[in-house]
Design a protein around this motif. Structure first.
Motif, PDB file in Angstrom:
ATOM      1  N   GLU A  85       0.822  -1.211   0.000  1.00  0.00           N
ATOM      2  CA  GLU A  85       0.000   0.000   0.000  1.00  0.00           C
ATOM      3  C   GLU A  85       0.858   1.265   0.000  1.00  0.00           C
ATOM      4  O   GLU A  85       0.397   2.333  -0.411  1.00  0.00           O
ATOM      5  CB  GLU A  85      -0.934  -0.014   1.219  1.00  0.00           C
ATOM      6  CG  GLU A  85      -2.013  -1.086   1.130  1.00  0.00           C
ATOM      7  CD  GLU A  85      -2.800  -1.238   2.412  1.00  0.00           C
ATOM      8  OE1 GLU A  85      -2.620  -0.394   3.330  1.00  0.00           O
ATOM      9  OE2 GLU A  85      -3.599  -2.189   2.506  1.00  0.00           O
ATOM     10  N   GLN A  86       2.121   1.159   0.462  1.00  0.00           N
ATOM     11  CA  GLN A  86       3.043   2.300   0.442  1.00  0.00           C
ATOM     12  C   GLN A  86       3.803   2.401  -0.878  1.00  0.00           C
ATOM     13  O   GLN A  86       4.564   3.346  -1.089  1.00  0.00           O
ATOM     14  CB  GLN A  86       4.043   2.175   1.594  1.00  0.00           C
ATOM     15  CG  GLN A  86       3.429   2.312   2.976  1.00  0.00           C
ATOM     16  CD  GLN A  86       2.929   3.708   3.246  1.00  0.00           C
ATOM     17  OE1 GLN A  86       3.498   4.692   2.777  1.00  0.00           O
ATOM     18  NE2 GLN A  86       1.830   3.820   3.980  1.00  0.00           N
ATOM     19  N   GLY A  87       3.648   1.399  -1.750  1.00  0.00           N
ATOM     20  CA  GLY A  87       4.300   1.466  -3.055  1.00  0.00           C
ATOM     21  C   GLY A  87       5.333   0.399  -3.328  1.00  0.00           C
ATOM     22  O   GLY A  87       5.873   0.322  -4.439  1.00  0.00           O
ATOM     23  N   PHE A  88       5.671  -0.419  -2.317  1.00  0.00           N
ATOM     24  CA  PHE A  88       6.556  -1.560  -2.576  1.00  0.00           C
ATOM     25  C   PHE A  88       5.858  -2.506  -3.545  1.00  0.00           C
ATOM     26  O   PHE A  88       4.631  -2.600  -3.579  1.00  0.00           O
ATOM     27  CB  PHE A  88       6.864  -2.307  -1.278  1.00  0.00           C
ATOM     28  CG  PHE A  88       7.905  -1.649  -0.406  1.00  0.00           C
ATOM     29  CD1 PHE A  88       9.185  -2.160  -0.317  1.00  0.00           C
ATOM     30  CD2 PHE A  88       7.592  -0.516   0.339  1.00  0.00           C
ATOM     31  CE1 PHE A  88      10.142  -1.560   0.491  1.00  0.00           C
ATOM     32  CE2 PHE A  88       8.532   0.090   1.153  1.00  0.00           C
ATOM     33  CZ  PHE A  88       9.819  -0.434   1.222  1.00  0.00           C
ATOM     34  N   MET A  89       6.645  -3.231  -4.318  1.00  0.00           N
ATOM     35  CA  MET A  89       6.086  -4.160  -5.297  1.00  0.00           C
ATOM     36  C   MET A  89       6.435  -5.603  -4.929  1.00  0.00           C
ATOM     37  O   MET A  89       7.541  -5.878  -4.468  1.00  0.00           O
ATOM     38  CB  MET A  89       6.633  -3.847  -6.689  1.00  0.00           C
ATOM     39  CG  MET A  89       6.246  -2.468  -7.205  1.00  0.00           C
ATOM     40  SD  MET A  89       4.454  -2.258  -7.398  1.00  0.00           S
ATOM     41  CE  MET A  89       4.162  -3.396  -8.757  1.00  0.00           C
ATOM     42  N   SER A 127      11.571  -1.531  -9.014  1.00  0.00           N
ATOM     43  CA  SER A 127      11.383  -0.155  -9.467  1.00  0.00           C
ATOM     44  C   SER A 127      11.614   0.820  -8.316  1.00  0.00           C
ATOM     45  O   SER A 127      11.521   0.469  -7.136  1.00  0.00           O
ATOM     46  CB  SER A 127       9.974   0.030 -10.033  1.00  0.00           C
ATOM     47  OG  SER A 127       8.995  -0.313  -9.068  1.00  0.00           O
ATOM     48  N   VAL A 128      11.920   2.073  -8.670  1.00  0.00           N
ATOM     49  CA  VAL A 128      12.188   3.112  -7.672  1.00  0.00           C
ATOM     50  C   VAL A 128      10.895   3.496  -6.959  1.00  0.00           C
ATOM     51  O   VAL A 128       9.850   3.681  -7.590  1.00  0.00           O
ATOM     52  CB  VAL A 128      12.813   4.355  -8.335  1.00  0.00           C
ATOM     53  CG1 VAL A 128      12.935   5.499  -7.343  1.00  0.00           C
ATOM     54  CG2 VAL A 128      14.177   4.011  -8.913  1.00  0.00           C
ATOM     55  N   LEU A 129      10.966   3.606  -5.638  1.00  0.00           N
ATOM     56  CA  LEU A 129       9.820   4.017  -4.828  1.00  0.00           C
ATOM     57  C   LEU A 129       9.943   5.513  -4.544  1.00  0.00           C
ATOM     58  O   LEU A 129      10.813   5.950  -3.785  1.00  0.00           O
ATOM     59  CB  LEU A 129       9.783   3.217  -3.525  1.00  0.00           C
ATOM     60  CG  LEU A 129       8.619   3.485  -2.582  1.00  0.00           C
ATOM     61  CD1 LEU A 129       7.282   3.323  -3.301  1.00  0.00           C
ATOM     62  CD2 LEU A 129       8.684   2.574  -1.368  1.00  0.00           C
ATOM     63  N   SER A 130       9.078   6.286  -5.156  1.00  0.00           N
ATOM     64  CA  SER A 130       9.156   7.747  -5.070  1.00  0.00           C
ATOM     65  C   SER A 130       9.011   8.238  -3.635  1.00  0.00           C
ATOM     66  O   SER A 130       8.133   7.803  -2.893  1.00  0.00           O
ATOM     67  CB  SER A 130       8.053   8.367  -5.941  1.00  0.00           C
ATOM     68  OG  SER A 130       8.076   9.771  -5.857  1.00  0.00           O
ATOM     69  N   LEU A 149      14.170   6.389   5.031  1.00  0.00           N
ATOM     70  CA  LEU A 149      13.253   7.521   5.151  1.00  0.00           C
ATOM     71  C   LEU A 149      12.062   7.355   4.216  1.00  0.00           C
ATOM     72  O   LEU A 149      12.203   6.870   3.092  1.00  0.00           O
ATOM     73  CB  LEU A 149      13.979   8.826   4.826  1.00  0.00           C
ATOM     74  CG  LEU A 149      15.253   9.112   5.624  1.00  0.00           C
ATOM     75  CD1 LEU A 149      15.915  10.394   5.128  1.00  0.00           C
ATOM     76  CD2 LEU A 149      14.955   9.210   7.110  1.00  0.00           C
ATOM     77  N   GLN A 150      10.885   7.773   4.690  1.00  0.00           N
ATOM     78  CA  GLN A 150       9.677   7.763   3.881  1.00  0.00           C
ATOM     79  C   GLN A 150       9.127   9.181   3.788  1.00  0.00           C
ATOM     80  O   GLN A 150       9.519  10.052   4.571  1.00  0.00           O
ATOM     81  CB  GLN A 150       8.640   6.829   4.489  1.00  0.00           C
ATOM     82  CG  GLN A 150       8.139   7.258   5.857  1.00  0.00           C
ATOM     83  CD  GLN A 150       7.105   6.297   6.412  1.00  0.00           C
ATOM     84  OE1 GLN A 150       6.549   5.485   5.687  1.00  0.00           O
ATOM     85  NE2 GLN A 150       6.847   6.389   7.717  1.00  0.00           N
ATOM     86  N   PRO A 151       8.241   9.439   2.835  1.00  0.00           N
ATOM     87  CA  PRO A 151       7.692  10.797   2.703  1.00  0.00           C
ATOM     88  C   PRO A 151       7.006  11.253   3.983  1.00  0.00           C
ATOM     89  O   PRO A 151       6.337  10.469   4.664  1.00  0.00           O
ATOM     90  CB  PRO A 151       6.683  10.651   1.553  1.00  0.00           C
ATOM     91  CG  PRO A 151       7.139   9.452   0.790  1.00  0.00           C
ATOM     92  CD  PRO A 151       7.722   8.516   1.800  1.00  0.00           C
ATOM     93  N   PRO A 176      10.963  14.362   4.915  1.00  0.00           N
ATOM     94  CA  PRO A 176      10.936  12.913   5.124  1.00  0.00           C
ATOM     95  C   PRO A 176      11.068  12.548   6.595  1.00  0.00           C
ATOM     96  O   PRO A 176      11.717  13.262   7.376  1.00  0.00           O
ATOM     97  CB  PRO A 176      12.145  12.423   4.317  1.00  0.00           C
ATOM     98  CG  PRO A 176      12.384  13.486   3.301  1.00  0.00           C
ATOM     99  CD  PRO A 176      12.023  14.768   3.973  1.00  0.00           C
ATOM    100  N   VAL A 177      10.462  11.431   6.966  1.00  0.00           N
ATOM    101  CA  VAL A 177      10.550  10.924   8.333  1.00  0.00           C
ATOM    102  C   VAL A 177      11.103   9.510   8.285  1.00  0.00           C
ATOM    103  O   VAL A 177      11.069   8.841   7.249  1.00  0.00           O
ATOM    104  CB  VAL A 177       9.175  10.934   9.035  1.00  0.00           C
ATOM    105  CG1 VAL A 177       8.653  12.355   9.170  1.00  0.00           C
ATOM    106  CG2 VAL A 177       8.170  10.080   8.265  1.00  0.00           C
ATOM    107  N   ALA A 178      11.637   9.056   9.416  1.00  0.00           N
ATOM    108  CA  ALA A 178      12.254   7.730   9.459  1.00  0.00           C
ATOM    109  C   ALA A 178      11.189   6.638   9.513  1.00  0.00           C
ATOM    110  O   ALA A 178      10.342   6.630  10.409  1.00  0.00           O
ATOM    111  CB  ALA A 178      13.183   7.624  10.653  1.00  0.00           C
TER     112      ALA A 178
END
Length: 264
Positions: free
Chosen positions: A151-155, A165-168, A183-185, A192-194
């Protein structure tokens, strides 16, 4: 060509920040605290990086392309041990209050290693929780770690011979030649936060650092508890990754180093 972020300015004070920006206390030449290669603040964009322990703070410098100007919390013992290695490009600042540490987060184990994909070596991190991860706000027995990451964009990874693929918006923070955080958005497009942060910076091998300095990208794989385990060698780690992928228990993403431009 020096950058002092608002967070660093808030810690060291306006007077010290202004002296740096005017060049009066700027380092000139330095060894980058991220990639450990020479830099020159008079000729190339340079970041100020403030390492903060429980009682000590050290100001170091880095290529802006390697890491943005920021405050990096580190364990006091590790900071004291690192001072000798960065005295050429660091200056002490007054003691600061210990940074706050948020509680209640799942414990995530992380392992670094080199992964061979189609003849090229890639720096990789493998993340595995120490227990099943349930969805926040629920008490059910189901482990939803992978679904939450998807749900966070990992595949999902079914074939470890393909580069994820790159996770924006996500990145890996490497400083003083060691791993500090993933770090995530931040919320609402903020800083960014840890997502994961080391209690004590994680050492990586010279080969891993060489690979990441070349690629400026880290492959991050994640699997549920019990899927990978502690592997003493990189070939055994790869076997565990292959097995997890074959069983549908692996997700992945490519992430730039913090401060490096993400690829498309």
């Amino acid at each position: 060509m020096l950058d002092v972020s608002d967070d660093v300015r808030a810690e060291i004070g306006d007077e010290e920040a202004d002296l740096l920006l005017r060049g009066e206390t700027a380092p000139g030449s330095y060894d980058c605290t991220s990639c450990r290669t020479p830099g020159d603040s008079e000729k190339e964009a340079t970041s100020t990086v403030l390492f903060v322990g429980e009682e000590t703070a050290v100001l170091a410098f880095a290529h802006a392309k390697c890491i943005p100007s920021q405050v990096v919390p580190v364990a006091e013992a590790q900071l004291q041990g690192a001072v000798a290695s960065i005295t050429a490009d660091a200056s002490p600042v007054p003691p600061l209050a210990a940074p706050e540490v948020s509680g209640g987060q799942a414990v995530l184990g992380i392992t670094s290693g080199l992964v061979l994909i189609k003849g090229d070596l890639y720096p990789a991190l493998v993340v595995e929780p120490t227990a099943a991860i349930t969805r926040p706000g629920t008490t059910g027995p189901d482990d939803e770690f992978l679904q939450l990451l998807i749900e966070q964009g990992f595949m999902p990874v079914s074939n470890t011979d393909e580069v994820p693929s790159v996770l924006s918006g996500w990145s890996v923070l490497l400083a003083m030649g060691q791993l500090h955080a993933v770090l995530q958005p931040g919320p609402a497009g903020g800083s960014p936060v840890a997502w994961w942060q080391a209690h004590q910076a994680l050492p990586v091998t010279e080969g891993w650092r060489t690979a990441v300095n070349r690629s400026q990208t880290v492959l991050v794989f994640a699997a549920p508890v019990g899927s990978i385990g502690a592997q003493a060698r990189e070939d055994l780690l790869r076997e565990a990754l292959d097995k997890a992928a074959a069983n549908g228990l692996l997700v992945g993403a490519a992430m730039p180093l913090a401060g490096a431009a993400a690829g498309s």
